[in-house]
Enzyme design. Sequence first.
Site, PDB file in Angstrom:
ATOM      1  CB  CYS C 237       2.100 -28.479   8.397  1.00  0.00           C
ATOM      2  SG  CYS C 237       2.113 -27.204   7.118  1.00  0.00           S
ATOM      3  CB  CYS C 262       1.010 -23.929   9.723  1.00  0.00           C
ATOM      4  SG  CYS C 262       2.177 -25.219  10.137  1.00  0.00           S
ATOM      5  CB  CYS C 268       3.712 -22.403   7.689  1.00  0.00           C
ATOM      6  SG  CYS C 268       3.594 -23.879   6.668  1.00  0.00           S
TER       7      CYS C 268
END
Lengths: 256, 227, 285
Positions: C237, C262, C268
């Site tokens: 990510c 994400c 996230c």
Amino acid sequence: MTPLLQVKNVAKMYGARIGCTDVSFDLYPGEVMGIVGESGSGKSTLLNSLAGHLTPDRGEVIFDTRTEGPVDTVTMSEPERRMLSRTDWAFVHQHARDGLRMSVSAGGNIGERLMAVGDRHYGSIRERAADWLGRVEISESRIDDRPSAFSGGMQQRLQIARNLVTGPRLVFMDEPTGGLDVSVQARLLDLLRGLVREMGLSAIIVTHDLAVVRLLADRLMVMKDGHVVENGLTDQVLDDPQHAYTQLLVSSVLQV
Amino acid sequence: MIELKNVSKSFTLHNQGSAVIPVMENASLSVEPGECAGLIGASGAGKSTLMRVIYGNYLAASGSVVVGGVDVAKAQPREILALRRETLGYVSQFLRVVPRVATLDVVAEPLLAVGTPVEQARDKAASLLAQLNIPERLWGLSPTTFSGGEQQRVNIARGFAHDYPALLLDEPTASLDAKNRATVLGLIEGAKARGAAIIGIFHDEAARAQVCDRFVDVSGFSPKAAA
Amino acid sequence: MSDYNFAYLDEQTKRMIRRAILKGLAVPGYQVPFASREMPMPYGWGTGGVQVSAATLTPDDTLKVIDQGADDTTNAVSIRKFFEKTAGVETTEETEKASVIQTRHRIPEAELTEDQILVYQVPIPEPLRFLEPRETETRKMHALQEYGLMHVKLYEDISQHGAIATAYAYPVKVEGRYVMDPSPIPKFDNPKMEMAAIQLFGAGREQRIYAVPPYTQVVSLDFEDYPFEASKAEHACDLCGSEHSYLDEVILDDAGNRMFVCSDTDYCRSRREAGHSGRLSEEAA
């Protein structure tokens, strides 16, 4: 020897109208029987009643199963009957589109019955599909093409491969050469004859084409108005027909 | 080997006023292994009909037709088919084959049907075709395109591929040249020597005299005029 | 509180839906027909999931709604608002705090617990539908466990793409019996379906409810020589640096620059709050 199929007094009615009635015969392993008669004579009704697509109103259809010996398929449970139709039986439709999945590739069509009986190895499924394409004279390079891209004769051969891949013992065929032109028919007949011999198949072939039964069938049953009017060795029935209707049928064929 | 007792045959034409045409009555005949009986009688006297009754192609109206222990007049289709496969050979005047099948395979087929290994069956077929002077370049082709004489020889090769204990020969030497005729007569004598019971129709009198041990005049089986 | 009955649906309807849910839990993977109601939103917007959530919610519940993993997309926002208005329940974006999570197309990254219920929105519940159009026939196939056809679909994938290309709505077999469509979740999420939480599936237009009870075996179908693989983009990510979460690809400009983030926004966010960072953290912040 135990007959593979024993048909006893099978009848199927459509309301008051007779589909077929009083049909009895024994089919032995390796025997090919033709059923002839004009449209509406009850031959397709009979075939569908034997193959479990229609439920007969009367009678027994006793099949010699691998595990339990002779069992009446009319009264057996639906799962058992459907299992039989995937393993021991095959049904070749007149129109290939009725017997094929048109949106699935040739390989997938052949592989379906293998996967249906639990084959889970892609490589071996594909190998057997390719082998069967070869046996029905379709180039292996067509394995990923959809049947919609095939000619009528190829579709019919694909249908046959799809049906025979699991090594059935009894094949039902409904006008397998109907709608194909003559040269394609000849090739298909030759192929079917070879496969029947090679695999020791028993088959019941419904057709109105007497030339087809002369080439493929050991014995012949002639139907009219739902009744069996004559029954015997194919060449004897065709060359020395006893019943009035059979005589008419045989004499109506155009000579070439 | 072949034994007919009081066989009669008639045709009923249901679609022509149910006319009944009697063609044979009280036909009795017996042929032993190693023996060749020639059927004689005028054209239309019923020689081919009798042969077809023996082969099961025509249904006998009454009497018994016992070949190798099986009564053809009453047997089930599969019994007749087994008889034709193992015991009873028939060389007809016409070749009837599936289109597309190669000549070599047409001839080998009766051997394969009784379980002969492919190699062996093809070798035998090849030697018969060679004996009958069918050029090797034609063996891979379907006989449907052959000339009448070639088809006839293919038909004979096929009829002699398997050593049937009983043989029916309908004009096997018709339309053959002298050389091929001699080959065919040789095959028939060979079959007799190994003990086959043979019933034949020969128009060729010299051929008839050479292979037949005795003659059966089928005129004797004609229905007596209802006078 | 509002003038709506609690969670919009009347009590009889909720009772009917609960019966279907219980039956679904009793027969894992089996599609239970139910009398789907008209909802004040169009079919395809999660009417099945909404009805299941409505029948599941109690006044004490805390609801989270996600769409493709995100809490802030239209569908998620409108359904969350719908229940705030009609049920007056607490809502949250934090996976851990939610007791009922309605989802479209994702399973949250955080492991769910026995106290939670995950409600999926399902467009087409019948996994066999694309190969067999007849409902009578597919029902019979389920009843008789005739699932060869499902493998035909996977076979076609391999023959055309060299691998099983089905990336979402990847069929599973539940507890060795029913083949089930897991709704269009990415196949990355399939292994998570053997979880502690209850999973309920609602298809409004198709009028079917099905369920997977906690700790139930869920096996993704495959071939011996082409085993199932839970795949994701081969990246970390760009915001939180996670290498184990399912990622969305975001195009940044016309020059072909892109980032992977994400898809689970809550996951996230919580990672970034815990101090994790990714390739583009500085610019994004």
